[in-house]
Design an enzyme around this catalytic site. Structure first.
Site, PDB file in Angstrom:
ATOM      1  CG  ASN A  17      -7.634  -3.923  -7.464  1.00 49.33           C
ATOM      2  OD1 ASN A  17      -7.161  -4.104  -8.578  1.00 49.33           O
ATOM      3  ND2 ASN A  17      -7.712  -2.728  -6.900  1.00 49.33           N
ATOM      4  CG  ASP A  28      -6.088  -2.232   3.141  1.00 45.55           C
ATOM      5  OD1 ASP A  28      -7.110  -2.580   2.506  1.00 45.55           O
ATOM      6  OD2 ASP A  28      -6.032  -1.148   3.768  1.00 45.55           O
ATOM      7  CB  SER A  29      -2.465  -0.337  -1.143  1.00 43.26           C
ATOM      8  OG  SER A  29      -3.366  -0.954  -2.034  1.00 43.26           O
ATOM      9  CG  PHE A  84      -5.091   0.176 -10.449  1.00 46.99           C
ATOM     10  CD1 PHE A  84      -3.805  -0.338 -10.485  1.00 46.99           C
ATOM     11  CD2 PHE A  84      -5.743   0.247  -9.224  1.00 46.99           C
ATOM     12  CE1 PHE A  84      -3.163  -0.756  -9.324  1.00 46.99           C
ATOM     13  CE2 PHE A  84      -5.119  -0.186  -8.052  1.00 46.99           C
ATOM     14  CZ  PHE A  84      -3.817  -0.684  -8.103  1.00 46.99           C
ATOM     15  CE1 TYR A  96      -7.876   8.720  -5.316  1.00 47.67           C
ATOM     16  CE2 TYR A  96      -7.421   6.401  -4.806  1.00 47.67           C
ATOM     17  CZ  TYR A  96      -8.198   7.531  -4.661  1.00 47.67           C
ATOM     18  OH  TYR A  96      -9.311   7.487  -3.854  1.00 47.67           O
ATOM     19  CG  HIS A 100       2.312   1.565  -3.212  1.00 45.40           C
ATOM     20  ND1 HIS A 100       2.453   1.951  -4.526  1.00 45.40           N
ATOM     21  CD2 HIS A 100       1.005   1.222  -3.068  1.00 45.40           C
ATOM     22  CE1 HIS A 100       1.295   1.873  -5.140  1.00 45.40           C
ATOM     23  NE2 HIS A 100       0.398   1.416  -4.277  1.00 45.40           N
ATOM     24  NE  ARG A 101      -0.599  -3.565  -5.061  1.00 43.24           N
ATOM     25  CZ  ARG A 101      -1.058  -2.337  -5.387  1.00 43.24           C
ATOM     26  NH1 ARG A 101      -0.664  -1.733  -6.490  1.00 43.24           N
ATOM     27  NH2 ARG A 101      -1.932  -1.738  -4.609  1.00 43.24           N
TER      28      ARG A 101
HETATM   29  P1  ITT Z   1      -9.191  -5.592  -2.391  1.00 40.52           P
HETATM   30  O1  ITT Z   1      -9.560  -5.030  -1.022  1.00 40.52           O
HETATM   31  O2  ITT Z   1     -10.137  -6.640  -2.868  1.00 40.52           O
HETATM   32  O3  ITT Z   1      -7.751  -6.042  -2.450  1.00 40.52           O
HETATM   33  P2  ITT Z   1      -9.496  -2.819  -3.213  1.00 40.52           P
HETATM   34  O4  ITT Z   1      -9.283  -2.096  -4.502  1.00 40.52           O
HETATM   35  O5  ITT Z   1     -10.800  -2.576  -2.478  1.00 40.52           O
HETATM   36  O6  ITT Z   1      -9.305  -4.391  -3.476  1.00 40.52           O
HETATM   37  P3  ITT Z   1      -8.054  -1.555  -1.038  1.00 40.52           P
HETATM   38  O7  ITT Z   1      -9.169  -1.631  -0.084  1.00 40.52           O
HETATM   39  O8  ITT Z   1      -6.659  -1.894  -0.544  1.00 40.52           O
HETATM   40  O9  ITT Z   1      -8.271  -2.526  -2.278  1.00 40.52           O
HETATM   41  O10 ITT Z   1      -8.052  -0.106  -1.680  1.00 40.52           O
HETATM   42  C1  ITT Z   1      -6.948   0.325  -2.386  1.00 40.52           C
HETATM   43  C2  ITT Z   1      -7.332   1.532  -3.227  1.00 40.52           C
HETATM   44  O11 ITT Z   1      -6.233   2.455  -3.197  1.00 40.52           O
HETATM   45  C3  ITT Z   1      -7.490   1.115  -4.684  1.00 40.52           C
HETATM   46  O12 ITT Z   1      -8.834   0.781  -4.981  1.00 40.52           O
HETATM   47  C4  ITT Z   1      -7.013   2.370  -5.417  1.00 40.52           C
HETATM   48  O13 ITT Z   1      -8.036   3.320  -5.489  1.00 40.52           O
HETATM   49  C5  ITT Z   1      -5.926   2.893  -4.488  1.00 40.52           C
HETATM   50  N1  ITT Z   1      -4.610   2.320  -4.864  1.00 40.52           N
HETATM   51  C6  ITT Z   1      -3.879   1.376  -4.213  1.00 40.52           C
HETATM   52  N2  ITT Z   1      -2.763   1.073  -4.871  1.00 40.52           N
HETATM   53  C7  ITT Z   1      -2.775   1.823  -5.982  1.00 40.52           C
HETATM   54  C8  ITT Z   1      -1.900   1.946  -7.081  1.00 40.52           C
HETATM   55  O14 ITT Z   1      -0.822   1.202  -7.198  1.00 40.52           O
HETATM   56  N3  ITT Z   1      -2.224   2.823  -8.035  1.00 40.52           N
HETATM   57  C9  ITT Z   1      -3.335   3.587  -7.955  1.00 40.52           C
HETATM   58  N4  ITT Z   1      -4.230   3.514  -6.972  1.00 40.52           N
HETATM   59  C10 ITT Z   1      -3.957   2.636  -5.979  1.00 40.52           C
END
Ligand code: ITT
Length: 192
Positions: A10, A70-71, A148, A150, A174-175
């Site tokens: 991501n 993971d978020s 990005f 939400y 959070h990050r």
């Molecule tokens: P990686 O696993 O490769 O790191 P991913 O996007 O699939 O990328 P996750 O499985 O952790 O990552 O999913 C996190 C999702 O949660 C992400 O795709 C967004 O839709 C949402 N998300 C997480 N942090 C966010 C943020 O700061 N702002 C908005 N949406 C967020």
């Protein structure tokens, strides 16, 4: 300067992590730059389990320190959904519209939500995890063009995260909380 590979596909997460960690003595190398092309199956039931799956998969390839994030967004009125399924909740670009639709009859006082982020770190000595949380609520429409996922529907104070500058989001996200806690642990243990 300490080099750490970030196990993510991501680009937004990568960019935010680089900005958040810029003042510290850490150079973030992307998984792609490290030559570790992999997308492990995230079949854990918690953010921590999935973060550990990701750091281990990339560590097995690069054999040097790795972090993963993971978020997701947990909405109280939806019993914590989409949670660990946030990335898979809707087609990319449709997540805000779908969630707003699910929330269309939910009154103002029941729209609370939070973003959660677990950062995992791995090196030859094993794995550590920390988490960070950002409390807010779900808005009624998409607002703003930054960020990005939400961000356009997540209201913190009186603005959506997508209406904030990167710097403003990184002060409260959070990050950022999770990455700074991890950096503090690594600093105390003389790893960085
Ligand atoms: P990686 O696993 O490769 O790191 P991913 O996007 O699939 O990328 P996750 O499985 O952790 O990552 O999913 C996190 C999702 O949660 C992400 O795709 C967004 O839709 C949402 N998300 C997480 N942090 C966010 C943020 O700061 N702002 C908005 N949406 C967020």
């Amino acid at each position: 300067m300490k080099k750490i590979v970030f196990a993510t596909n991501n680009k937004n997460k990568l960019c935010e992590a680089r900005e958040i960690l810029a003042p510290l003595d850490i150079e973030i190398i992307s998984q792609h730059e490290a030559g570790a092309e992999c997308e492990p199956e995230e079949n854990g039931s918690t953010f921590a389990e999935n973060a550990i799956i990701k750091v281990k998969a990339v560590y097995d390839i690069v054999k040097c320190p790795v972090i993963a994030d993971d978020s997701g967004l947990c909405v109280d009125a939806l019993d914590g959904r989409p949670g660990v399924y946030s990335a898979r909740y809707a087609q990319k670009g449709q997540e805000c519209r779908k969630l707003l639709n699910e929330m269309k009859d939910v009154p103002e006082n029941k729209r609370s939500a939070y973003f959660e982020c677990v950062i995992a770190y791995i090196d030859d000595n094993g794995v550590k995890t920390v988490s960070g949380r950002c409390n807010g609520k779900i808005g009624y429409e998409e607002r703003g063009i930054n960020g990005f996922g939400y961000d356009p529907i997540f209201i913190y104070g009186d603005r959506s995260l997508a209406e904030m500058t990167a710097e403003e989001k990184n002060n409260i996200s959070h990050r950022s909380l999770a990455l700074k806690s991890m950096a503090e642990i690594l600093r105390k243990e003389d790893i960085i």
